[in-house]
Design a protein around this motif. Structure first.
Motif, short mmCIF file in Angstrom:
data_model
loop_
_atom_site.label_atom_id
_atom_site.label_comp_id
_atom_site.label_asym_id
_atom_site.label_seq_id
_atom_site.Cartn_x
_atom_site.Cartn_y
_atom_site.Cartn_z
N ALA A 162 38.16 44.44 34.68
CA ALA A 162 36.99 43.29 35.55
C ALA A 162 37.12 41.99 34.68
CB ALA A 162 35.70 44.02 35.33
N TRP A 163 37.08 42.30 33.19
CA TRP A 163 37.30 41.10 32.26
C TRP A 163 38.39 40.23 32.62
CZ3 TRP A 163 41.47 40.34 28.77
CH2 TRP A 163 41.44 39.42 27.97
N LEU A 164 39.65 40.94 32.73
CA LEU A 164 41.13 40.15 33.29
C LEU A 164 40.69 39.60 34.59
CD1 LEU A 164 44.04 39.58 32.39
CD2 LEU A 164 44.51 41.78 34.10
N THR A 165 40.29 40.16 35.45
CA THR A 165 40.23 39.47 36.80
C THR A 165 39.25 38.18 36.81
OG1 THR A 165 40.30 41.56 37.97
CG2 THR A 165 39.45 39.82 39.27
N ASP A 166 38.05 38.21 35.95
CA ASP A 166 37.19 37.40 35.86
C ASP A 166 38.04 36.06 35.01
OD1 ASP A 166 35.32 38.28 37.34
OD2 ASP A 166 34.00 39.06 35.67
N SER A 207 42.80 34.92 39.68
CA SER A 207 43.90 34.79 40.53
C SER A 207 44.22 36.45 41.06
CB SER A 207 45.08 34.39 39.75
OG SER A 207 46.21 34.55 40.51
N PRO A 208 43.82 36.87 42.11
CA PRO A 208 43.80 38.29 42.49
C PRO A 208 45.38 38.75 42.40
CG PRO A 208 42.46 37.27 43.79
CD PRO A 208 42.68 36.15 43.04
N ASP A 209 46.35 37.94 42.85
CA ASP A 209 47.56 38.32 42.93
C ASP A 209 48.33 38.32 41.46
OD1 ASP A 209 47.88 38.03 45.47
OD2 ASP A 209 48.48 36.03 45.86
N ARG A 210 47.92 37.50 40.63
CA ARG A 210 48.41 37.60 39.20
C ARG A 210 47.73 38.76 38.61
NH1 ARG A 210 47.51 33.59 34.05
NH2 ARG A 210 49.01 34.54 32.77
N VAL A 211 46.59 39.19 38.79
CA VAL A 211 46.13 40.52 38.25
C VAL A 211 46.84 41.67 38.85
CG1 VAL A 211 43.85 42.12 38.27
CG2 VAL A 211 43.84 39.46 37.84
N ASP A 212 47.16 41.77 40.25
CA ASP A 212 48.00 42.93 40.76
C ASP A 212 49.36 42.83 39.92
OD1 ASP A 212 45.98 43.39 42.41
OD2 ASP A 212 46.93 42.71 44.18
N ALA A 219 41.21 49.74 44.57
CA ALA A 219 39.60 49.48 44.26
C ALA A 219 39.24 47.89 43.61
CB ALA A 219 39.26 50.43 43.06
N ASN A 220 40.05 47.46 43.12
CA ASN A 220 39.80 45.89 42.57
C ASN A 220 39.68 44.97 43.86
OD1 ASN A 220 39.21 44.26 40.53
ND2 ASN A 220 41.20 43.43 40.45
N SER A 221 40.62 45.10 44.93
CA SER A 221 40.77 44.25 46.09
C SER A 221 39.65 44.42 46.89
CB SER A 221 42.13 44.82 46.96
OG SER A 221 41.90 45.95 47.26
N HIS A 222 38.53 45.37 46.80
CA HIS A 222 37.64 45.78 47.82
C HIS A 222 36.24 45.64 46.94
CE1 HIS A 222 39.67 46.91 51.25
NE2 HIS A 222 40.57 47.64 50.44
#
Length: 393
Positions: A118-122, A126-131, A332-335
């Motif tokens: 959650a911290w990294l995503t915020d 960038s969802p693609d980079r997080v994946d 889970a992160n994408s939804h």
């Protein structure tokens, strides 16, 4: 003034420290339980159950607190607390005191679980980079697991098993201090609403989102069954090898270390294969395939009567399990919604932990009554079932 580090680098470095430290601990801890303290299979299963039960109790509250107060502070607190608890697990000899350390470890772990992604995503937004980083994290975790093996073996060879576990705990707490000095938090927005009301809102939104969103609902169910089936391996892998027979001149610490080293190498190869061949395949389909193969690996471990075949089965099962983790997180992160992201990720961890608790109770009893091989066979069938569920996500 506090100097902050690059979030992506810090995310991967934190993964490496935690993986190396915990794997070094487990390599020594499990032989200590089986060889030094001579715990029975049901006691080993109960220790695993205590760990997972504390996790399932703590996941939602700590995830909501991370969403409410600070993901950064939650992660730092996790590392600072986990270290001393891990060290005490290596010092205590009483079964019940060791069980208490498992409870403490599980609760401390939940402060980190979910909050890190959650911290990294915020921070990156960038969802693609997080994946991509989630896949990289799996590789780093496996490489760090491998690094933990020679560290553990060197410590055991030069000191004692207890000292090795204490050093592993100290390294984790030390990294918590590093995080306190270098970890940024620029993407998180703390709510202005009353803390109590906001806590209830976060938990409520996360619960409704899981129940009403088909992919999240199916992911939670498949994670529950996956934890139920594979939990028996987590609790009784070394005991299964001992049951078949280990040569008297083989040190169980070195055997467990060799197992962890080969598991890490197999996992890295598997992830590289997925990156090259399945990178464009939907995450749910990859997850279903990995779970199916894990069920086959557990079945091999259940049916084999020679040590090398059981060793191979354990290697493949763990490599597949660790490779599956980033795909569960991706789905889970994408939804998930931003303000309840840590809570949502905690829901998935809670589902898996719930399965492991049931495994410790049910399959632990089966192992004591009908044999460890029988418990593994039942676990294999359950894991194949989790694959069928995840294929419908």
């Amino acid at each position: 003034m506090r100097r902050t580090a690059d979030p992506a680098w810090l995310f991967l470095a934190t993964t490496a420290v935690l993986a190396a430290g915990t794997n070094a601990k487990w390599i020594v801890f499990m032989p200590r339980l089986v060889d030094d303290l001579q715990l029975e299979p049901y006691q080993l299963a109960l220790l695993g159950t205590a760990l997972e039960l504390s996790g399932i109790i703590g996941e939602i509250p700590t995830g909501a607190v991370a969403d409410l107060i600070s993901r950064r502070l939650s992660i730092i607190a996790s590392f600072v607390i986990m270290g001393p608890i891990l060290a005490l697990a290596g010092v205590f000899e009483s079964f019940w005191l060791i069980a208490l350390t498992q409870v403490g470890w599980g609760l401390a772990w939940t402060l980190h679980s979910g909050a890190d992604v959650a911290w990294l995503t915020d921070e990156l937004r960038s969802p693609d980079r997080v994946d991509r980083l989630l896949i990289s994290r799996a590789k780093v975790q496996l490489a760090a697991n491998a690094l933990g093996v020679p560290i553990a073996l060197a410590l055991v060879a030069t000191t004692t098993r207890t000292t090795a576990i204490v050093v592993a705990g100290a390294s984790i707490s030390a990294w918590g201090l590093v995080l306190a000095m270098t970890m940024p938090e620029t993407g998180f927005e703390r709510t202005a609403r009353a803390a109590g009301a906001e806590f209830k809102r976060i938990v409520g939104v996360g619960t409704r989102l899981t129940a009403r969103t088909r992919p999240l609902r199916l992911l939670a169910i498949s994670s529950l069954f996956y934890g139920l089936g594979s939990g028996v391996v987590d609790h009784l892998d070394l005991a299964r090898l001992v049951e078949v027979g280990i040569p008297s001149d083989v040190d169980e610490v070195f055997l467990y270390g060799a197992l962890a080293l080969v598991q890490a190498a197999a996992g890295i190869v598997l992830i590289r294969l997925i990156e090259r061949r399945l990178i464009d395949v939907p995450a749910a389909r990859v997850l279903s395939l990995l779970m199916l193969l894990a069920g086959v690996a557990i079945a091999v471990t259940a049916g084999a009567n020679v040590g090398w075949a059981i060793f191979v089965g354990l290697v493949m099962q763990e490599a597949l399990r660790m490779t599956a983790e980033p795909f569960i997180t991706m789905i889970a992160n994408s939804h998930s919604e931003s303000d309840v992201r840590a809570t949502m990720l905690s829901f998935m961890s809670q589902a898996y932990a719930g399965g492991e608790i049931l495994s410790g109770v049910f399959l632990g009893v089966v192992a004591s009554v009908a044999g460890i091989g029988t418990a593994f066979a039942i676990g294999a069938v359950i894991v194949v079932g989790s694959s069928l569920i995840s294929s419908r996500i």
